[in-house]
Design a protein around this motif. Structure first.
Motif, PDB file in Angstrom:
ATOM      1  N   LEU A 191       0.828  -1.204   0.000  1.00 24.20           N
ATOM      2  CA  LEU A 191       0.000   0.000   0.000  1.00 24.20           C
ATOM      3  C   LEU A 191       0.870   1.266   0.000  1.00 24.20           C
ATOM      4  O   LEU A 191       0.562   2.238  -0.697  1.00 24.20           O
ATOM      5  N   ALA A 192       1.958   1.244   0.771  1.00 23.93           N
ATOM      6  CA  ALA A 192       2.850   2.407   0.797  1.00 23.93           C
ATOM      7  C   ALA A 192       3.469   2.635  -0.578  1.00 23.93           C
ATOM      8  O   ALA A 192       3.583   3.774  -1.038  1.00 23.93           O
ATOM      9  N   HIS A 193       3.848   1.548  -1.246  1.00 23.93           N
ATOM     10  CA  HIS A 193       4.431   1.666  -2.591  1.00 23.93           C
ATOM     11  C   HIS A 193       3.408   2.241  -3.568  1.00 23.93           C
ATOM     12  O   HIS A 193       3.736   3.105  -4.398  1.00 23.93           O
ATOM     13  N   ILE A 194       2.167   1.786  -3.494  1.00 24.06           N
ATOM     14  CA  ILE A 194       1.122   2.271  -4.405  1.00 24.06           C
ATOM     15  C   ILE A 194       0.859   3.757  -4.183  1.00 24.06           C
ATOM     16  O   ILE A 194       0.730   4.532  -5.134  1.00 24.06           O
ATOM     17  N   LEU A 195       0.788   4.182  -2.924  1.00 24.14           N
ATOM     18  CA  LEU A 195       0.500   5.589  -2.617  1.00 24.14           C
ATOM     19  C   LEU A 195       1.636   6.501  -3.077  1.00 24.14           C
ATOM     20  O   LEU A 195       1.395   7.567  -3.653  1.00 24.14           O
ATOM     21  N   VAL A 196       2.883   6.090  -2.807  1.00 24.39           N
ATOM     22  CA  VAL A 196       4.021   6.909  -3.229  1.00 24.39           C
ATOM     23  C   VAL A 196       4.083   6.991  -4.752  1.00 24.39           C
ATOM     24  O   VAL A 196       4.337   8.053  -5.336  1.00 24.39           O
ATOM     25  N   SER A 197       3.837   5.848  -5.435  1.00 27.93           N
ATOM     26  CA  SER A 197       3.883   5.836  -6.896  1.00 27.93           C
ATOM     27  C   SER A 197       2.818   6.743  -7.496  1.00 27.93           C
ATOM     28  O   SER A 197       3.052   7.408  -8.508  1.00 27.93           O
ATOM     29  N   LYS A 198       1.635   6.793  -6.872  1.00 24.41           N
ATOM     30  CA  LYS A 198       0.538   7.586  -7.439  1.00 24.41           C
ATOM     31  C   LYS A 198       0.682   9.071  -7.126  1.00 24.41           C
ATOM     32  O   LYS A 198       0.585   9.916  -8.021  1.00 24.41           O
ATOM     33  N   PHE A 199       0.911   9.410  -5.865  1.00 21.33           N
ATOM     34  CA  PHE A 199       0.849  10.813  -5.464  1.00 21.33           C
ATOM     35  C   PHE A 199       2.198  11.524  -5.502  1.00 21.33           C
ATOM     36  O   PHE A 199       2.234  12.752  -5.552  1.00 21.33           O
ATOM     37  N   ASP A 200       3.286  10.777  -5.460  1.00 26.01           N
ATOM     38  CA  ASP A 200       4.599  11.423  -5.513  1.00 26.01           C
ATOM     39  C   ASP A 200       5.235  11.248  -6.886  1.00 26.01           C
ATOM     40  O   ASP A 200       5.808  12.187  -7.444  1.00 26.01           O
ATOM     41  N   ASP A 201       5.133  10.042  -7.463  1.00 25.25           N
ATOM     42  CA  ASP A 201       5.692   9.792  -8.786  1.00 25.25           C
ATOM     43  C   ASP A 201       4.666  10.008  -9.896  1.00 25.25           C
ATOM     44  O   ASP A 201       5.009   9.869 -11.080  1.00 25.25           O
ATOM     45  N   HIS A 202       3.416  10.298  -9.542  1.00 22.13           N
ATOM     46  CA  HIS A 202       2.346  10.592 -10.512  1.00 22.13           C
ATOM     47  C   HIS A 202       2.148   9.431 -11.492  1.00 22.13           C
ATOM     48  O   HIS A 202       2.000   9.640 -12.695  1.00 22.13           O
ATOM     49  N   LEU A 203       2.172   8.216 -10.964  1.00 24.69           N
ATOM     50  CA  LEU A 203       1.969   7.027 -11.784  1.00 24.69           C
ATOM     51  C   LEU A 203       0.527   6.560 -11.592  1.00 24.69           C
ATOM     52  O   LEU A 203       0.155   6.124 -10.498  1.00 24.69           O
TER      53      LEU A 203
END
Length: 216
Positions: A191-203
């Motif tokens: 879940l942490a990986h998904i959140l960082v990828s979406k909101f920080d890396d804009h993936l």
């Protein structure tokens, strides 16, 4: 244009011509760098504006434009870096210092000392390949290769062992551990990986879905 000091002429007119040529070349390089800097700043401002527009929305068009601008910015930064021909020590396959035609080496990226390092030794053996004599260590040449450990998915099986009392026949079992999302298989690290990828890396999530599908 660059010449060794010992090859320069003693004629003042020739020296003045060389200085004028170097000044013109320096002015041209400075102008190119200024244009690159202006393009970088413009692209960064455009990306920041689009990210503000995309915040809280799921506009695929905006996300694609952001991606295209980020790629353009990356290409521009690479082009600027390639213009920098400052030599570095790669530690391997470099020409001898006395070779006049030795090409300039590209600048190597800086890697933090805290980055995990793995040492691999290439040992020529204990015997000389020519005469068969014993070899002794006189030193080593160390070079670095930056590599990446690919992400890997894993399934954590939680086995709750059931036991019964031989005396009273009572069933004893540890309670199930809590989950970040009740009823979901997603663990906290995922879940942490998904959140960082979406909101920080804009993936976007659909792209993450494709990545996870490739990982099985």
């Amino acid at each position: 244009m660059s010449k060794p000091a010992e090859n320069l002429s003693d004629d003042p007119a020739v020296l003045r011509a060389i200085i004028a040529e170097l000044q013109a070349e320096n002015a041209k390089i400075s102008a190119t760098l200024r244009v690159h800097d202006q393009l970088v700043q413009a692209l960064r401002l455009r990306i920041a504006k689009l990210q503000k527009l995309a915040f809280g929305k799921s506009s695929e068009k905006i996300e694609r434009e952001i991606e295209q601008l980020e790629l353009a910015l990356e290409d521009l930064l690479v082009a600027v870096a390639e213009d920098d021909d400052a030599p570095i020590d790669e530690g391997q396959d470099e020409p001898a210092a006395d070779e006049p035609t030795a090409p300039a080496l590209r600048r190597r990226p800086r890697v933090s000392d805290a980055t995990l390092r793995e040492r691999r030794e290439l040992d020529p053996g204990t015997c000389c390949p020519d005469c068969g004599g014993d070899l002794r260590v006189v030193g080593e040449d160390v070079s670095e290769l930056l590599d990446m450990i690919a992400a890997q998915m894993k399934v954590v099986q939680i086995a709750r062992i059931k036991k019964s009392c031989r005396r009273c026949e009572k069933m004893v079992q540890e309670p199930a551990p809590s989950r970040p999302i009740p009823g979901s298989m997603a663990g906290p690290n995922l879940l942490a990986h998904i959140l960082v990828s979406k909101f920080d890396d804009h993936l976007p999530l659909y792209r993450q879905h494709e990545i996870f599908a490739r990982m099985g």
